[in-house]
Design an enzyme around this catalytic site. Structure first.
Site, PDB file in Angstrom:
ATOM      1  CE  LYS A 265      -6.438  -0.873   5.035  1.00 55.14           C
ATOM      2  NZ  LYS A 265      -6.353   0.254   5.974  1.00 55.14           N
TER       3      LYS A 265
ATOM      4  CB  SER B   4      -0.922   0.012   1.203  1.00 58.15           C
ATOM      5  OG  SER B   4      -0.174   0.267   2.367  1.00 58.15           O
TER       6      SER B   4
ATOM      7  CG  HIS C  55      -3.744  -1.817   0.864  1.00 63.50           C
ATOM      8  ND1 HIS C  55      -4.301  -0.606   1.197  1.00 63.50           N
ATOM      9  CD2 HIS C  55      -3.055  -2.225   1.960  1.00 63.50           C
ATOM     10  CE1 HIS C  55      -3.950  -0.267   2.424  1.00 63.50           C
ATOM     11  NE2 HIS C  55      -3.192  -1.234   2.904  1.00 63.50           N
TER      12      HIS C  55
HETATM   13  C1  LIG Z   1      -1.296  -4.365   4.477  1.00 68.24           C
HETATM   14  C2  LIG Z   1      -2.232  -4.129   5.603  1.00 68.24           C
HETATM   15  N1  LIG Z   1      -2.679  -5.189   6.300  1.00 68.24           N
HETATM   16  C3  LIG Z   1      -3.534  -5.031   7.328  1.00 68.24           C
HETATM   17  C4  LIG Z   1      -3.989  -3.782   7.693  1.00 68.24           C
HETATM   18  C5  LIG Z   1      -4.949  -3.652   8.830  1.00 68.24           C
HETATM   19  O1  LIG Z   1      -6.257  -3.557   8.351  1.00 68.24           O
HETATM   20  P1  LIG Z   1      -7.381  -2.828   9.226  1.00 68.24           P
HETATM   21  O2  LIG Z   1      -7.247  -1.360   8.937  1.00 68.24           O
HETATM   22  O3  LIG Z   1      -8.658  -3.418   8.810  1.00 68.24           O
HETATM   23  O4  LIG Z   1      -7.050  -3.115  10.666  1.00 68.24           O
HETATM   24  C6  LIG Z   1      -3.568  -2.653   6.993  1.00 68.24           C
HETATM   25  C7  LIG Z   1      -4.077  -1.316   7.392  1.00 68.24           C
HETATM   26  O5  LIG Z   1      -3.690  -0.287   6.983  1.00 68.24           O
HETATM   27  C8  LIG Z   1      -2.663  -2.833   5.919  1.00 68.24           C
HETATM   28  O6  LIG Z   1      -2.203  -1.793   5.235  1.00 68.24           O
END
Ligand SMILES: Cc1ncc(COP(=O)(O)O)c(C=O)c1O
Length: 414
Positions: A256, A197, A225
């Site tokens: 997201k 991301s 993402h």
């Molecule tokens: C690659 C990645 N995995 C997991 C997460 C965590 O997801 P959540 O925002 O639903 O806790 C994020 C959050 O930004 C992320 O960028």
């Protein structure tokens, strides 16, 4: 024996010094206080100034497809609220296993072509809880982790107690070198993401699956993402590349592209059963509100059938990247929806973001260490289907003005 000359700990001083260190490095985090205007995304109001709410355009939301504002999602949440009330009232095991949760898990299992799925309260929790539990269930397991993996995966791997080998970002040759160096009979797990991301690049999924086959390793793929945004039904890069059946566990977020909140994994029923039965982060916490789950159900079902949001997002990302590159702004190239603009200095990144907000009504958060490595600080734009060409022209002009004002380099195309 206690040392009578030692002073008692000055707790307040320790905490103040910790904050002072962040200020000194220019990476003290300031949260921007906003309200989104329902149905008018990316327009919002900002409460940062002293003169009341200021209209702004949001350029850094992870509600990538504006599904958090979609009429179907809002109607589903309103209906659930009126039908069953606000909260779930318990853990999944004790009273909190609502029919909405069961329906959504079936919907997500179907999205990824897996036997089962399991909901968590966030993507972070799903990564931490699953990886930590897998490692404990597989004694002697070695976890191979991409160097740019998200903090939640790193936390899960650490809490698993397993040995860890870190491979260079998306470097399949390096991964193979590390796999080959281990005992062929040791249990192995490769943990990686599909769309990274902060870089906006994509992992070579099929090549990593080939290595997993060759070295008898399990695969754990974070599609946070990518779900909702890639693949014919929004099943992520694993669906787009036709390799979902080769991935042992697919993990995603509901906060997201699906626009609401929560996280999940999808896998074979036995693995789902193991995580459901052993993971503290799943067991000992109140389940998601049925109102949230109802909203996600509407969102997932809509995005399985509709490609308009995905197509609109890709078109917006391509257009913004082209505009920024044309005027010489240091945008990272790439084929995903993420548009990183490199600054390379935390103080300057914050300054640009402050000027954009105060003078141009543009909200984009600076991204600093530890989210990205030091020296690679950036602004991360996430244009979606609702960002139009006029907004992009205004943004590009504002950025050029600021780049000139701060005497930053514009690289004109030759
Ligand atoms: C690659 C990645 N995995 C997991 C997460 C965590 O997801 P959540 O925002 O639903 O806790 C994020 C959050 O930004 C992320 O960028």
């Amino acid at each position: 024996m206690s040392d009578s000359t030692a002073r008692p700990v000055d707790y307040s001083r320790v905490f103040t010094q910790a904050i002072d260190r962040l200020h000194a490095e220019g990476r003290y985090r300031v949260f921007i206080d906003i309200l989104r205007n329902k149905g008018m995304f990316p327009n919002a109001r900002c409460f940062a100034g002293h003169n009341g709410p200021m209209p702004i355009t949001v350029w850094c939301s992870n509600d990538y497809l504006a599904m958090g504002q979609h009429p179907k999602v809002i109607a589903a949440m309103e209906e659930a609220l009126h039908d069953v009330g606000a909260g779930s009232g318990g853990t999944r095991n004790i009273g909190g296993n609502t029919h909405y949760h069961v329906d959504l898990e079936n919907e997500l299992a179907d999205l990824h072509g897996k036997e089962g799925a399991l909901l968590f309260t966030s993507g972070y929790v799903s990564n931490e809880a699953t990886l930590a539990t897998l490692g404990k269930i597989l004694p002697g397991c070695i976890i191979f982790s991409d160097e740019l993996n998200h903090a939640s995966m790193i936390a899960g791997i650490r809490n698993s107690g397993c040995d860890k080998r870190v491979f260079r970002h998306n470097d399949v040759a390096h991964l193979e070198q590390l796999l080959a160096a281990e005992d062929p009979n040791a249990p192995k797990l490769i943990a990686f993401e599909s769309v990274y991301s902060m870089e906006g690049d994509i992992a070579p999924l099929a090549a990593i699956c080939d290595l997993a086959d060759k070295y008898n390793a399990l695969t754990y793929l974070d599609e946070v993402h990518a779900v909702g945004m890639y693949g014919p039904r929004g099943g992520g890069i694993s669906e787009r590349d036709g390799v979902a059946d080769r991935i042992t566990i697919i993990e995603g977020t509901l906060g997201k592209a699906f626009g609401v909140m929560g996280g999940y994994i999808a896998a074979d029923q036995t693995i789902i059963d193991v995580i459901r039965s052993y993971a503290p982060g799943f067991i000992f916490t109140t389940s998601l509100s049925p109102v949230l789950v109802a909203g996600v159900l509407a969102s997932v079902r809509h995005l399985k059938a509709s490609t308009a949001e995905r197509d609109g997002q890709q078109a917006s990302a391509r257009m913004l990247k082209a505009m920024l590159a044309e005027v010489g702004l240091p945008v990272l190239p790439g084929d995903t929806h993420i548009v990183p603009l490199m600054v390379g200095d935390p103080v300057k990144a914050k300054r640009i973001s402050d000027i954009l907000l105060a003078e141009y009504g543009v909200y984009v958060q600076p991204i600093n260490y530890p989210t990205v490595p030091r020296g690679t600080e950036r602004l991360r734009f996430t244009p979606g289907p609702a960002h139009d060409e006029a907004m992009m022209r205004d943004l590009t002009k504002a950025l050029v003005d600021i780049w000139n004002r701060l005497e930053l380099e514009l690289r004109k195309a030759a």
